[in-house]
Design an enzyme around this catalytic site. Structure first.
Site, short mmCIF file in Angstrom:
data_model
loop_
_atom_site.label_atom_id
_atom_site.label_comp_id
_atom_site.label_asym_id
_atom_site.label_seq_id
_atom_site.Cartn_x
_atom_site.Cartn_y
_atom_site.Cartn_z
N GLY A 14 72.28 23.32 50.49
CA GLY A 14 70.30 24.20 50.79
C GLY A 14 69.91 23.59 51.34
CG LEU A 16 65.22 19.63 48.45
CD1 LEU A 16 63.98 19.58 49.46
CD2 LEU A 16 64.54 19.35 47.70
CG ASP A 40 82.69 21.48 39.81
OD1 ASP A 40 81.36 21.78 39.33
OD2 ASP A 40 83.57 21.52 38.52
CB ILE A 41 76.94 18.87 39.33
CG1 ILE A 41 76.58 20.37 39.00
CG2 ILE A 41 76.99 18.33 40.59
CD1 ILE A 41 75.32 20.42 38.93
CB ALA A 64 69.09 25.23 41.62
CE1 TYR A 126 66.86 29.31 40.13
CE2 TYR A 126 65.06 29.76 40.31
CZ TYR A 126 66.95 29.21 40.96
OH TYR A 126 65.50 27.86 41.42
CE LYS A 130 65.77 24.75 38.78
NZ LYS A 130 66.52 23.56 39.76
CD1 TRP A 151 57.28 31.60 46.38
CD2 TRP A 151 55.19 31.99 47.47
NE1 TRP A 151 55.69 32.41 45.86
CE2 TRP A 151 55.27 32.87 46.92
CE3 TRP A 151 54.54 32.86 48.82
CZ2 TRP A 151 54.45 34.28 47.03
CZ3 TRP A 151 53.43 33.66 49.05
CH2 TRP A 151 53.59 34.15 48.13
#
Length: 291
Positions: A14, A16, A40-41, A64, A126, A130, A151
């Site tokens: 991803g 980050l 695979d978490i 995520a 979503y 979170k 963002w």
């Protein structure tokens, strides 16, 4: 020479995760970076095995899922049960967890920037997932940092900046959501913040809990799009002639808060981490996109 701690980055492909992996290696950390294909978490046994194999002192959960409407159960599983499995597994082996969350846990109705103790009020599935993930991490693992941001952007797939640049090379007119304000945050900048936190925790800091970080200088979503295009025109001729401001509901069912600004005083007080402007980060992202 002082040895840096071993890190395990989850969600490595991803925006980050990729930047944390790259910067951590540059700084001399021992890093293992795993994407969904390698870990695979949602598989508790696999998570336990990974922690036993790599023996990290810190786990950074950058995994995520932001799914289409028909895939909401899958998103909830990754963002909630996956977060819980990681936290529970970290507790079992004494590993610290850095868990990433987002400004979207708030409604966006507040006028001022959101502080950590403002009441969450997620407006999308979503965002609800979170927020639930945050709660599960807190319940399972005392030694954690939950870091909310907003963002996030980079040159990688899935970033608004990259998507906008791709559209600008294909169309004369691109529609951009109006009525939104926030602080664009380069993924590379957030990676810097995470590693700075880890170094202080590894040196004995006991500043556990929830923190906010975004880059400095708020701007509208449309204004940010204009900045992206202005930066890109230094590197490429594009057919784009006009950005059109439209209600965000016309562009995506994923509703962003109208106010996505975060108050970052707490992270400055606890860790001495100052906000950097997003503008220099944007130039680096655009330059890397065209290089």
């Amino acid at each position: 020479m002082f040895a840096l701690p071993a890190l395990l980055v989850v969600g490595a492909q991803g925006q980050l995760g990729y930047e944390v992996d790259a910067l951590a290696r540059e700084q001399g950390f021992a890093v293992t970076a795993l994407d969904a294909d390698r870990l695979d978490i949602l598989d508790a046994a696999a998570v336990v095995a990974a922690l036993a194999k790599y023996k990290p002192s810190f786990l950074i959960n950058a995994a995520a899922t932001l799914s289409a409407q028909e895939q909401i159960p899958a998103a909830f599983a990754v963002n909630t049960r996956g977060a819980a499995i990681l936290a529970e597994s970290c507790r079992a082996v004494g590993c610290v967890m850095i868990h990433l969350s987002c400004v979207e846990v708030f409604s966006g109705d507040l006028i001022e920037p959101y502080e950590e103790d403002h009441e969450p009020s997620p407006q999308t599935q979503y965002a609800k997932s979170k927020l639930r993930g945050e709660a599960l991490v807190r319940a399972a693992l005392p030694h954690h940092i939950i870091l909310r941001t907003g963002w996030l952007f980079s040159a990688r797939k899935g970033s608004f900046v990259r998507e906008l640049l791709e559209q600008a090379m294909q169309r004369q007119e691109v529609r951009v959501a109006e009525g939104l304000i926030g602080n664009p945050t380069p993924a590379a900048d957030l990676a810097r913040v995470i590693l700075a936190i880890i170094k202080q925790l590894d040196s004995g800091a006991e500043c556990w809990g929830t923190y906010h970080y975004s880059a400095s200088e708020s701007i509208s979503w449309f204004g940010f799009a204009e900045s992206v295009i202005a930066a890109a025109r230094q590197y490429a001729d594009m057919p784009l002639e006009r950005l059109e401001a439209v209600p965000q509901a016309e562009l995506s069912p994923h509703r962003r808060p109208s106010n996505s600004r975060l108050n970052c005083d707490k992270i400055l007080s606890a860790f001495g981490i100052h906000q950097r402007t997003w503008r220099s980060g944007l130039m680096q992202v655009v330059r890397s996109y065209y290089s």
